[in-house]
Design a protein around this motif. Structure first.
Motif, mmCIF file in Angstrom:
data_model
loop_
_atom_site.group_PDB
_atom_site.id
_atom_site.type_symbol
_atom_site.label_atom_id
_atom_site.label_comp_id
_atom_site.label_asym_id
_atom_site.label_seq_id
_atom_site.Cartn_x
_atom_site.Cartn_y
_atom_site.Cartn_z
ATOM 1 N N ASP A 108 5.233 1.826 6.575
ATOM 2 C CA ASP A 108 4.594 1.088 5.484
ATOM 3 C C ASP A 108 5.537 0.076 4.841
ATOM 4 O O ASP A 108 5.156 -0.601 3.893
ATOM 5 N N ARG B 157 0.833 -1.201 0.000
ATOM 6 C CA ARG B 157 0.000 0.000 0.000
ATOM 7 C C ARG B 157 0.864 1.247 0.000
ATOM 8 O O ARG B 157 1.797 1.372 0.789
ATOM 9 N N PRO C 257 0.419 4.879 0.889
ATOM 10 C CA PRO C 257 -0.558 5.773 1.509
ATOM 11 C C PRO C 257 -0.563 7.146 0.842
ATOM 12 O O PRO C 257 0.415 7.523 0.180
#
Length: 277
Positions: free
Chosen positions: A246, A101, A103
């Motif tokens: 992340d 992912r 962000p």
């Protein structure tokens, strides 16, 4: 909302994305308030034809990789991303899975580097995204599939592309990548996809030896030589930024302003982005 189906959901969310918010130039005669189909396809790295079939319900089984790419291109929040996965028939990745992912805050950072060659890897060194200047410099990544998207596999099998390494640099790079992967496996022991990747890599001749070896004392070289087919060799600084929360690795390639390398890099980007249009 779930009754819309995957394609209808993507279609409606496409309409609400302001082109200027995702770096798409807006002309005077533009009628669409949101993204055009071909614009979203380009941002997600898929073909416009495939996106058309998805939106019309003629393609009904997008891969998790495609779902993630569309979620990233649409700039949706975490709850909407989870919904998109469910509509596609996938479980949304949990905390025990290597995250891919990007962000919104990191995406905004990448947007500011739109004219700099940038590539993003996850913690398994699998490609998450590469921008147009990176593809112009290194060669198109859009045709990479499966193991081709993994930097460790590419290096161990001689598919490192245009980067020029001495034997010592190559050995150090391979050792560092495998050592980092070993740490990733220790953080995500339940990730089945990661386990499959390690199993596939064991088929590479040097991987078993590197897997058992101690981590290298030095990190990879920060300066890289790129052998570009149109402009020749370019010596660039390559800096890797780790987004700890992340678990992403962002690699950016730059040259000292006013140098011949900077001029060659600019020319390579111009020539490459023109050929990618």
């Amino acid at each position: 909302m779930e009754s819309w189906g995957f394609g209808a959901t993507v279609r409606r969310w496409r309409d609400r994305v302001a082109p200027e918010a995702v770096g798409v130039p807006v002309g005077r005669r533009r009628r669409a308030a949101g993204l055009r189909r071909e614009e979203l396809a380009a941002l997600a790295g898929i073909s416009a034809d495939y996106l058309t079939r998805l939106e019309q319900g003629r393609a009904t089984a997008p891969s998790a990789q495609v779902v993630e790419a569309l979620a990233r291109a649409l700039r949706i929040n975490d709850a909407e991303r989870d919904l998109l996965y469910r509509l596609a028939g996938h479980a949304a990745p949990g905390r025990d899975v290597v995250p891919s992912r990007v962000p919104p805050s990191v995406q905004r950072l990448l947007d500011r580097l739109a004219h700099t060659p940038v590539v993003v890897w996850d913690a398994s060194w699998t490609l998450v995204l590469a921008n147009a200047p990176y593809d112009a410099l290194m060669g198109a990544t859009t045709a990479w599939h499966g193991l081709e998207r993994n930097a460790i596999w590419r290096n161990l099998t001689g598919r490192n592309g245009r980067v020029v390494h001495t034997p010592e640099e190559r050995a150090g790079l391979e050792a560092g990548l495998v050592a980092d992967l070993r740490l990733t496996v220790s953080r995500y022991p339940a990730d089945r996809g990661l386990a499959r990747l390690v199993g596939e890599l064991r088929g590479c001749p040097r991987f078993p030896e590197l897997w058992e070896a101690a981590p290298p004392a030095q990190g990879p070289a920060r300066r890289k030589i790129i052998d570009h087919p149109a402009v020749g060799r370019i010596t660039l600084d390559c800096d890797t930024l780790v987004v700890a929360q992340d678990d992403l690795r962002i690699m950016a390639y730059t040259a000292e302003p006013g140098t011949e390398d900077a001029e060659r890099l600019a020319l390579a980007i111009v020539l490459g982005t023109q050929s990618l249009v």
